[in-house]
Enzyme design. Structure first.
Site, PDB file in Angstrom:
ATOM      1  N   HIS A 115      57.854  61.325  71.211  1.00 51.76           N
ATOM      2  CA  HIS A 115      58.422  62.426  72.006  1.00 51.76           C
ATOM      3  C   HIS A 115      59.935  62.328  72.142  1.00 51.76           C
ATOM      4  CE1 HIS A 115      58.217  59.835  75.731  1.00 51.76           C
ATOM      5  NE2 HIS A 115      59.264  60.563  76.036  1.00 51.76           N
TER       6      HIS A 115
ATOM      7  N   GLN B  12      62.643  58.115  83.816  1.00 55.26           N
ATOM      8  CA  GLN B  12      63.315  58.990  82.859  1.00 55.26           C
ATOM      9  C   GLN B  12      64.411  58.226  82.112  1.00 55.26           C
ATOM     10  OE1 GLN B  12      62.547  60.104  86.020  1.00 55.26           O
ATOM     11  NE2 GLN B  12      60.899  61.426  85.309  1.00 55.26           N
ATOM     12  N   GLY B  13      64.349  58.260  80.783  1.00 53.82           N
ATOM     13  CA  GLY B  13      65.329  57.564  79.956  1.00 53.82           C
ATOM     14  C   GLY B  13      64.863  56.207  79.462  1.00 53.82           C
ATOM     15  N   ASP B  14      63.774  55.716  80.016  1.00 56.82           N
ATOM     16  CA  ASP B  14      63.173  54.470  79.502  1.00 56.82           C
ATOM     17  C   ASP B  14      62.220  54.758  78.357  1.00 56.82           C
ATOM     18  OD1 ASP B  14      64.443  52.717  81.338  1.00 56.82           O
ATOM     19  OD2 ASP B  14      62.956  53.238  82.862  1.00 56.82           O
TER      20      ASP B  14
END
Ligand code: 4AZ
Length: 267
Positions: A78, A210-212
């Site tokens: 994703h 978010q962002g990991d």
């Protein structure tokens, strides 16, 4: 639910601006219920030491990754747009501080998104780099033997739901959550053979955020070496009680990843 979450995390990878506008209530649940390990981080962790996780990679679209080989990054499906030649991604490695002069930056040349990826399960991808990075690599689990116990998570993502991306790499540990409990938490949205869950189910407080996405979840193998068991994939918010983090089950895809990487090596 699953599709909504997938769309949400994809939006967030592009711009955290959407965060406040969508459905999250940043920080509120966490402020009243910090869970067992409160403090800054991934969520609920601490700053990693320089060299502690040398195979950690930050990708320029706002995701994490791991060095599968010195020239191939394993990340989440994703986090990428599809399969093909792609020189638009920059991988940063070799420094816990992304702004460090020690940080090594290398461009992508090719992206391979997991065959059959459609937003449910199969959330892995490989990114070929323009040149090798001279750092240790992270082995992946190729049996289910390590799909249990306590896992380490790490990344430059938000340190709380709705929070900002981090300049310093952060880490935390989370316990395995069995498929039955995770399936119950997510109302059947889990793909059990392809996903593995981790977190403090009762209390929340520690999680990826978010962002990991795309970064590794890992533990020690029987020989004491780090081994990757998961890829950060999705979850309902971050560190919420009742909603563990969901990770791609690396052991399920180990053979596919290995053969895909061999194919990329010939490019
Ligand atoms: C994300 O958007 C994301 N709490 C990563 C992990 C989790 C939720 C969202 C799990 O990258």
């Amino acid at each position: 639910m699953r599709n909504f979450l997938t769309v949400l995390k994809r939006t967030l990878a592009v711009g955290a601006v959407a965060l406040a506008a969508v459905s999250l209530q940043p920080g509120t649940a966490l402020a009243s219920d910090p869970g067992p390990h409160p403090g800054p981080s991934v969520v609920g962790g601490t700053t990693a030491q320089q060299g502690e996780f040398p195979w950690m990679v930050r990708l320029s679209m706002g995701c994490g990754g791991s060095l599968y080989t010195q020239q191939i990054v394993l990340t989440a499906a994703h986090c990428v747009n599809g399969t093909g030649a792609n020189t638009s991604i920059t991988a940063t490695a070799g420094a816990v501080d992304l702004n460090s002069s020690q940080a090594v930056k290398v461009k992508s040349t090719y992206v391979l998104q997991a065959p059959g990826y459609n937003g449910t399960g199969k959330d892995w991808a490989l990114i070929k780099l323009a040149k090798p990075i001279n750092l240790p690599t992270l082995n992946i689990a190729d049996t289910t033997a390590y799909n249990n116990g306590t896992f380490t998570i790490a990344g430059w993502g938000a340190d709380r739901e709705g929070g900002s991306q981090q300049r310093q790499l952060r880490k935390a540990t989370v316990p395995y959550v069995d498929d039955t409990a995770c399936q119950r938490a997510y109302g059947g949205s889990l793909t059990p053979g392809e996903e593995i869950c981790a977190g403090y189910l009762q209390t929340g407080g520690v999680d990826t955020c978010q962002g990991d996405s795309g970064g590794p979840m890992f533990r020690k193998d029987n020989a004491g070496a780090w081994i990757q068991v998961g890829v950060v994939s999705w979850g309902q918010g971050c560190a919420r009680p009742g909603y563990p983090g969901v990770y791609t089950e690396v052991s399920t895809f180990a053979a596919s990843i290995k053969s895909a990487a061999a194919g990329l090596g010939r490019r």
